[in-house]
Write an enzyme that holds these catalytic residues in place. Sequence first.
Site, mmCIF file in Angstrom:
data_model
loop_
_atom_site.group_PDB
_atom_site.id
_atom_site.type_symbol
_atom_site.label_atom_id
_atom_site.label_comp_id
_atom_site.label_asym_id
_atom_site.label_seq_id
_atom_site.Cartn_x
_atom_site.Cartn_y
_atom_site.Cartn_z
ATOM 1 N N ASP A 38 1.044 -1.303 -0.063
ATOM 2 C CA ASP A 38 -0.016 -0.013 -0.135
ATOM 3 C C ASP A 38 0.999 1.085 0.065
ATOM 4 O OD1 ASP A 38 -2.072 1.857 0.607
ATOM 5 O OD2 ASP A 38 -3.377 0.245 0.969
ATOM 6 N N ASP A 64 3.607 2.227 -4.655
ATOM 7 C CA ASP A 64 2.691 2.863 -5.612
ATOM 8 C C ASP A 64 2.350 2.381 -6.939
ATOM 9 O OD1 ASP A 64 1.355 4.802 -7.222
ATOM 10 O OD2 ASP A 64 3.089 6.406 -6.837
ATOM 11 N N VAL A 65 1.149 1.974 -7.056
ATOM 12 C CA VAL A 65 1.115 1.026 -8.178
ATOM 13 C C VAL A 65 1.244 1.534 -9.461
ATOM 14 C CG1 VAL A 65 -0.312 -0.579 -6.921
ATOM 15 C CG2 VAL A 65 -1.405 1.238 -8.105
ATOM 16 N N TYR A 156 -13.319 6.861 -13.340
ATOM 17 C CA TYR A 156 -13.352 5.540 -12.278
ATOM 18 C C TYR A 156 -14.117 4.666 -13.422
ATOM 19 C CZ TYR A 156 -14.461 2.301 -8.808
ATOM 20 O OH TYR A 156 -14.478 1.161 -8.134
ATOM 21 N N LYS A 160 -12.034 1.034 -14.805
ATOM 22 C CA LYS A 160 -12.700 -0.196 -14.443
ATOM 23 C C LYS A 160 -13.098 -0.884 -15.606
ATOM 24 C CE LYS A 160 -11.864 0.097 -10.024
ATOM 25 N NZ LYS A 160 -10.851 -0.881 -9.348
ATOM 26 N N THR A 191 -16.629 0.511 2.235
ATOM 27 C CA THR A 191 -15.302 0.598 2.435
ATOM 28 C C THR A 191 -14.761 2.141 2.740
ATOM 29 O OG1 THR A 191 -14.683 0.984 0.122
ATOM 30 C CG2 THR A 191 -14.851 -1.119 0.680
#
Length: 251
Positions: A38, A64-65, A156, A160, A191
Amino acid sequence: MTGRLTGKVALITGATGGIGSATAVTFAGEGARLVVTDVDEDALRALAARLESAGADVLAARLDVSSAGNWQEVIELTRQRFGRLDVLVNVAGIVDWPGIENTTQDAWDRVIAVNQTGTWLGMKTAMALLRASGNASIINTSSVLGLVGSGAAAAYQASKGAVRLLTKTAAVEYATQGVRVNSVHPGVVATPMIQDLLDEQGDRQPDIVRTPMRRAGDPAEIAPAMLFLACDESSFVTGAELVVDGGLTAH
């Protein structure tokens, strides 16, 4: 049945979030050795301590992806610590709510970088180690908003939707190379990413109103879907979309 992941090493991104942490706890309970990652290092340390106190073998690494270099570092750490990788769970993601005209260039770029590019980088960087496993699983977290439109959250939804098809093309590419690739599509889940919205709107939240079960899901209700796709029980499942949404996309 217990020990469904015994002998496997699993790397989870976004591991301190709701779905990520629930997945990590579930995987640890089934015998997996874990690499939890994370950008929030304090939360990461707390998660690792929690898992280790329950007896799990855990490597915690900041990731950091959206950074190719950071991915390479984490995969090398995984190789050094465990010598293998069997499961990659791409959970890390961020949301931006505006529609087409109100989405800024900076917001668009950031959401795509984390949700879409981050998923691709994870698969790309981890693939050699996964392929060497001979029996590996990649689980990419998409969303119901990767399946249907909402009229909002333009960046977003675009990210996705891209994750959904990126998953399918990877599934075809690696189907004979010992790597299965599937996507999970949560509906409204309580979440931290959307908790403020749920607190503000409660049961009046439009997507909850449209959900036949009339409630938000719990991260613990998503983790078993991750587990199924990670373990050998899903050995003939690749390129699939596992929807966990209380019926939201059923109508």
